[in-house]
Design an enzyme around this catalytic site. Structure first.
Site, PDB file in Angstrom:
ATOM      1  N   ARG A 154      -2.235 -19.852 -24.699  1.00 50.24           N
ATOM      2  CA  ARG A 154      -2.836 -20.891 -23.851  1.00 50.24           C
ATOM      3  C   ARG A 154      -4.042 -20.370 -23.076  1.00 50.24           C
ATOM      4  NH1 ARG A 154       3.128 -22.855 -22.623  1.00 50.24           N
ATOM      5  NH2 ARG A 154       3.398 -20.603 -22.573  1.00 50.24           N
ATOM      6  N   ILE A 155      -3.908 -19.155 -22.498  1.00 51.61           N
ATOM      7  CA  ILE A 155      -5.016 -18.646 -21.674  1.00 51.61           C
ATOM      8  C   ILE A 155      -6.179 -18.217 -22.568  1.00 51.61           C
ATOM      9  CG2 ILE A 155      -5.698 -17.010 -19.881  1.00 51.61           C
ATOM     10  CD1 ILE A 155      -2.743 -16.838 -19.029  1.00 51.61           C
ATOM     11  N   SER A 174      -4.614 -12.072 -33.080  1.00 46.84           N
ATOM     12  CA  SER A 174      -3.288 -12.315 -32.496  1.00 46.84           C
ATOM     13  C   SER A 174      -2.289 -11.932 -33.587  1.00 46.84           C
ATOM     14  CB  SER A 174      -3.128 -13.779 -32.074  1.00 46.84           C
ATOM     15  OG  SER A 174      -3.316 -14.622 -33.178  1.00 46.84           O
ATOM     16  N   ARG A 175      -1.006 -12.053 -33.291  1.00 46.06           N
ATOM     17  CA  ARG A 175      -0.011 -11.621 -34.286  1.00 46.06           C
ATOM     18  C   ARG A 175      -0.267 -12.276 -35.640  1.00 46.06           C
ATOM     19  NH1 ARG A 175       5.146 -11.820 -30.717  1.00 46.06           N
ATOM     20  NH2 ARG A 175       3.985 -13.696 -30.301  1.00 46.06           N
ATOM     21  N   ARG A 232      -2.034  -7.163 -19.056  1.00 43.32           N
ATOM     22  CA  ARG A 232      -1.171  -6.222 -18.365  1.00 43.32           C
ATOM     23  C   ARG A 232      -1.791  -4.834 -18.527  1.00 43.32           C
ATOM     24  NH1 ARG A 232       0.817  -9.812 -15.985  1.00 43.32           N
ATOM     25  NH2 ARG A 232       2.981 -10.486 -15.978  1.00 43.32           N
ATOM     26  N   GLU A 261       0.058  -0.124 -10.709  1.00 42.63           N
ATOM     27  CA  GLU A 261      -0.382  -0.995  -9.609  1.00 42.63           C
ATOM     28  C   GLU A 261       0.573  -0.866  -8.432  1.00 42.63           C
ATOM     29  OE1 GLU A 261      -0.497  -4.913 -11.298  1.00 42.63           O
ATOM     30  OE2 GLU A 261      -1.854  -4.304 -12.896  1.00 42.63           O
ATOM     31  N   HIS A 279      -5.111  -7.455  -9.636  1.00 44.61           N
ATOM     32  CA  HIS A 279      -4.099  -8.284 -10.307  1.00 44.61           C
ATOM     33  C   HIS A 279      -3.922  -9.611  -9.560  1.00 44.61           C
ATOM     34  CE1 HIS A 279      -0.163  -8.370 -12.840  1.00 44.61           C
ATOM     35  NE2 HIS A 279      -0.691  -9.579 -12.701  1.00 44.61           N
TER      36      HIS A 279
HETATM   37  C1  8YV Z   1       1.426 -12.873 -11.215  1.00 37.90           C
HETATM   38  C2  8YV Z   1       1.126 -12.566 -13.662  1.00 37.90           C
HETATM   39  O1  8YV Z   1       0.181 -12.376 -10.867  1.00 37.90           O
HETATM   40  O2  8YV Z   1       1.607 -14.735 -14.278  1.00 37.90           O
HETATM   41  C3  8YV Z   1       1.688 -13.551 -14.560  1.00 37.90           C
HETATM   42  O3  8YV Z   1       2.189 -13.127 -15.588  1.00 37.90           O
HETATM   43  O4  8YV Z   1       0.192 -11.883 -13.934  1.00 37.90           O
HETATM   44  C4  8YV Z   1       1.902 -12.310 -12.501  1.00 37.90           C
HETATM   45  O5  8YV Z   1       2.057 -10.936 -12.389  1.00 37.90           O
HETATM   46  C5  8YV Z   1       2.439 -12.486 -10.220  1.00 37.90           C
HETATM   47  O6  8YV Z   1       3.697 -12.855 -10.672  1.00 37.90           O
HETATM   48  C6  8YV Z   1       2.222 -13.073  -8.879  1.00 37.90           C
HETATM   49  O7  8YV Z   1       3.073 -12.434  -8.020  1.00 37.90           O
END
Ligand code: 8YV
Length: 313
Positions: A154-155, A174-175, A232, A261, A279
């Protein structure tokens, strides 16, 4: 009626805490001086864990709550939740997809622009009086460039829509290729990086994508390439990235996520060719309100025996 008992791994904004306290007996694990002793004291009747994406819920944590029924995650990424433990123990898991898609995609574009156009450096250039001594050196264009997206969920798709608005050429990996995505597909991140001028990483975290962006991918991106990571910290081999940045093997990076982090590797702090972000892709008031509401709505659905709004498969 007694309130259901829940354990909270980390704090939520005050508007959520107030709403949660009104409905549940919420144990605040992050406030305990001795977390283990605190859990031993309160665990007997806890039926839910409310956590955040980056904090997750390990098998060790879930095991401590014998009556645990559900883990509700404030965040879309569930890589820090032991889903296989949850599945085998009949514990439901929910997350907060969709409501944060646009903000995270916005940040991907913002980091791409900030890194290429050197916005933080330009800001410092004006503030520290350098401008009076001469013009800032020339920077890199974004519009019309080749943007490779690693992860077309989606993103990723929301980023592709935005980048198209900058007349960028889009491709992805992607996969497997997505039937409903018309953009060019590459089988591997290295092939995509070789083609791309900007590589935006928005793939899910977890073991399957650990170090997906490694030294080979970075060298394929090349000395004119810019890496953006809003997924991530685990998806990028950070040692390889630091090495590539320090030796000019890529031009720069815009990073919202890191390995350790919030205590990130200090080598990032002195690099001139990175834009660092804490983040905070979903960190707008509007989206955080929607995320908190979705967590609470999922918990409410669970405790009233209704269908969960956003269950994680
Ligand atoms: C949020 C995130 O930033 O939506 C996600 O997967 O990146 C999360 O880590 C976080 O949960 C907010 O606290």
């Amino acid at each position: 009626m007694t309130k259901p008992e829940i354990a909270m791994v980390g704090a939520y904004p005050v508007w959520d805490m107030d709403a949660i306290d009104a409905t549940y007996t919420a144990y605040r694990l992050w406030e305990a001086v001795d977390r283990d002793a605190f859990i031993d004291r309160i665990n007997a009747n806890v039926r839910a864990i409310a956590t955040r994406g980056e904090l997750g819920a390990s098998a060790d944590l879930m095991r401590r709550f014998p009556k645990l029924e559900i883990v509700s995650c404030y965040g879309v990424g569930t890589d820090a939740i032991d889903l296989s433990y949850a599945r085998t123990h009949g514990i439901k898991v929910t997350n907060t997809p969709d409501v944060l898609t646009n903000d995270v995609a916005d940040l991907g574009i913002a980091l791409m622009l900030a890194t290429a156009r050197q916005i933080p450096q330009a800001d410092r250039f004006v503030r520290d009086g350098s401008w009076a001594k001469g013009n800032m050196s020339l920077v890199t264009r974004v519009c019309g460039k080749k943007v490779g997206i690693v992860g077309m969920g989606r993103i990723g798709q929301a980023i592709a829509r935005r980048a198209s608005g900058f007349d960028c050429e889009i491709a992805y990996t992607s996969r497997t290729p997505k039937a409903d995505v018309a953009h060019r597909y590459f089988d591997t991140a290295a092939l995509l990086a070789d083609w791309a001028e900007f590589l935006i990483v928005i793939v899910s975290g977890g073991e399957g994508t650990k170090d997906l962006i490694d030294a080979e991918v970075l060298s394929a991106l090349g000395p004119d390439g810019i890496l953006i990571n809003i997924s991530r910290g685990t998806t990028v081999d950070e040692a390889a990235l630091l090495d590539a940045l320090e030796h000019g093997r890529i031009r720069g990076a815009g990073l919202d996520v890191f390995r350790n982090e919030p205590k990130i590797d200090a080598r990032f702090l002195t690099l001139p060719n990175v834009v660092l972000h804490p983040h905070h892709g979903s960190g707008t008031v509007e989206t955080r309100q929607a995320m908190g509401k979705l967590v609470r709505d999922n918990l409410a659905a669970h405790f009233s025996g209704k269908e969960l709004l956003t269950p994680v498969a």
